[in-house]
Scaffold this active site. Sequence first.
Site, PDB file in Angstrom:
ATOM      1  N   ASP A  12       0.813  -1.226   0.000  1.00  0.00           N
ATOM      2  CA  ASP A  12       0.000   0.000   0.000  1.00  0.00           C
ATOM      3  C   ASP A  12       0.842   1.270   0.000  1.00  0.00           C
ATOM      4  O   ASP A  12       0.444   2.294   0.551  1.00  0.00           O
ATOM      5  CB  ASP A  12      -0.952   0.036   1.224  1.00  0.00           C
ATOM      6  N   LYS A  15       2.277   2.091  -5.002  1.00  0.00           N
ATOM      7  CA  LYS A  15       2.977   1.507  -6.160  1.00  0.00           C
ATOM      8  C   LYS A  15       2.232   1.741  -7.451  1.00  0.00           C
ATOM      9  O   LYS A  15       2.831   1.971  -8.499  1.00  0.00           O
ATOM     10  CB  LYS A  15       3.113  -0.017  -5.992  1.00  0.00           C
ATOM     11  N   GLY A  39      -4.336  -4.459  -3.865  1.00  0.00           N
ATOM     12  CA  GLY A  39      -5.327  -3.474  -4.280  1.00  0.00           C
ATOM     13  C   GLY A  39      -4.584  -2.233  -4.724  1.00  0.00           C
ATOM     14  O   GLY A  39      -3.887  -1.614  -3.928  1.00  0.00           O
ATOM     15  N   HIS A  40      -4.648  -1.926  -5.987  1.00  0.00           N
ATOM     16  CA  HIS A  40      -3.914  -0.782  -6.528  1.00  0.00           C
ATOM     17  C   HIS A  40      -4.897   0.260  -7.043  1.00  0.00           C
ATOM     18  O   HIS A  40      -5.758  -0.054  -7.856  1.00  0.00           O
ATOM     19  CB  HIS A  40      -3.010  -1.233  -7.689  1.00  0.00           C
ATOM     20  N   GLN A 223       2.208  -6.139  -2.975  1.00  0.00           N
ATOM     21  CA  GLN A 223       2.558  -6.150  -1.548  1.00  0.00           C
ATOM     22  C   GLN A 223       3.893  -5.400  -1.329  1.00  0.00           C
ATOM     23  O   GLN A 223       4.130  -4.435  -2.023  1.00  0.00           O
ATOM     24  CB  GLN A 223       2.610  -7.591  -0.993  1.00  0.00           C
TER      25      GLN A 223
HETATM   26  P1  IMP Z   1      -2.484 -12.714   2.217  1.00  0.00           P
HETATM   27  O1  IMP Z   1      -1.548 -12.186   1.179  1.00  0.00           O
HETATM   28  O2  IMP Z   1      -3.931 -12.484   1.889  1.00  0.00           O
HETATM   29  O3  IMP Z   1      -2.186 -14.134   2.581  1.00  0.00           O
HETATM   30  O4  IMP Z   1      -2.245 -11.869   3.574  1.00  0.00           O
HETATM   31  C1  IMP Z   1      -1.017 -11.955   4.292  1.00  0.00           C
HETATM   32  C2  IMP Z   1      -0.636 -10.604   4.879  1.00  0.00           C
HETATM   33  O5  IMP Z   1      -0.288  -9.730   3.816  1.00  0.00           O
HETATM   34  C3  IMP Z   1      -1.749  -9.899   5.648  1.00  0.00           C
HETATM   35  O6  IMP Z   1      -1.171  -9.152   6.696  1.00  0.00           O
HETATM   36  C4  IMP Z   1      -2.352  -8.964   4.616  1.00  0.00           C
HETATM   37  O7  IMP Z   1      -2.990  -7.860   5.215  1.00  0.00           O
HETATM   38  C5  IMP Z   1      -1.090  -8.555   3.870  1.00  0.00           C
HETATM   39  N1  IMP Z   1      -1.349  -8.137   2.486  1.00  0.00           N
HETATM   40  C6  IMP Z   1      -1.633  -8.907   1.421  1.00  0.00           C
HETATM   41  N2  IMP Z   1      -1.778  -8.172   0.324  1.00  0.00           N
HETATM   42  C7  IMP Z   1      -1.558  -6.902   0.678  1.00  0.00           C
HETATM   43  C8  IMP Z   1      -1.537  -5.666  -0.042  1.00  0.00           C
HETATM   44  O8  IMP Z   1      -1.708  -5.585  -1.259  1.00  0.00           O
HETATM   45  N3  IMP Z   1      -1.269  -4.560   0.692  1.00  0.00           N
HETATM   46  C9  IMP Z   1      -1.016  -4.609   2.027  1.00  0.00           C
HETATM   47  N4  IMP Z   1      -1.004  -5.740   2.728  1.00  0.00           N
HETATM   48  C10 IMP Z   1      -1.283  -6.874   2.062  1.00  0.00           C
END
Ligand code: IMP
Length: 427
Positions: A12, A15, A39-40, A223
Amino acid sequence: MNKVVVGAQWGDEGKAKITDLLAQDADLIIRYQGGCNAGHTVVAHNKTFKFHLIPSGILYKGKTCFIGAGTVILPEYFEEEIKGLINEGIDVSGLKINPLASITMPYHTEVDGYSESTAKKGKIGTTKKGIGPTYTDKMARIGLKIEDLYSEDALSEKLDIILPLKNKTLKEVYGLKTYEKEEILALCKKYAEIFRPYVCFDWQKVLEDAKREKKAVLFEGAQGVMLDIDYGTYPFVTSSNPIGGGAATGSGYGPTMIDEVIGVAKAYVTRVGEGPFVTELTDETGDKIREIGHEYGVTTGRARRCGWFDAVTMKYAVLVGGLTSIALTKIDVFDSFDEIKLCTAYKDKRNGKIYTSYPTDVFIHKYLEPVYETHKGWEQDITGITEYEKLPENAKKYLARLEELLEVPISIVSVGPDREQTIFKSK
Ligand code: IMP
């Protein structure tokens, strides 16, 4: 110049905006890892677009946008995203999916949801999009890839191996619904149709041609470094490699194709989900950052945890992420702050030990407190400034201090969500 855009904190960081800007000069854009957990948000054509999986470069006509082999795709989510773009009149003919990308099946999201909702201890706070379980199956070699959807024999043979194992685990470990082979075959038929217009079986030729013709490639990460499965705050991480190195495995090109790695970082830090966060602010300063910075998740709507810039994790991100420069976003969020803090070290409350390098053992993070230096704010609106030299002195001092601490140049400074609100700083 082939560039990788990497999140340098916990995701977040903005990017999408940087990728969108750099995509203007790229011919080929490849998303290399993650799935629709990302989420972009991109503001373009006076509209706000929300992307999860599809490279935002699709907003430009004539670009080839790949969803790479290192990604995991939730078919229904992909379908929704593509429909949304088509409805907005965006030409999606440049979109291609590498057939080696993995598919998130319903049992993956079910297991993710189950694990998160029943975990009493060790909850990760995932996005519940089945990311971890999909990558788990990929690594266990019992996953399905996009290409399997187009070979009845391969799919049938694979399911004969996968399903008995899956069903046993679903039933006995999780107490969840099991699946009949016919049911999965019918789903896969549906998925094949969703992906058909975009699957690129001759991806090798497309990539080879682009390489030969010296086309500019932009590698898009999702991420952030601190969520990397190998280097992040494990186990509070995602299940892929957002670091620059991830581009070398997830895109179809190797590391020799990469010239630059741009790490995107906010002027402060946010995090969603569980896990350590040494500079987290749980007071009104944290609330102020959240409100001014609109720090709520694009994918889950969750309020993000907010804190001061952490140069300790950032230095680590420069190293393991392979960053060659930094794009600093949302510095304008500090426009009304009279003071800005910057964490330069951690102090262990138990024994006073000072850490200037990132301690990877996250178990001890609860004992750490940030050591701050305080910078004077600029207390003026900088959202209309487009040249580095015109930034207020205090903002320039803050940026110079970051460069000094991180030993890497800040190449881009973003002062607002629009494409125009960007300062390109010459090296
Ligand atoms: P997962 O990727 O859904 O398995 O989540 C694992 C961890 O990564 C959690 O803490 C999510 O909140 C975090 N996470 C996954 N995708 C994003 C993103 O695009 N932005 C911020 N945090 C993310």
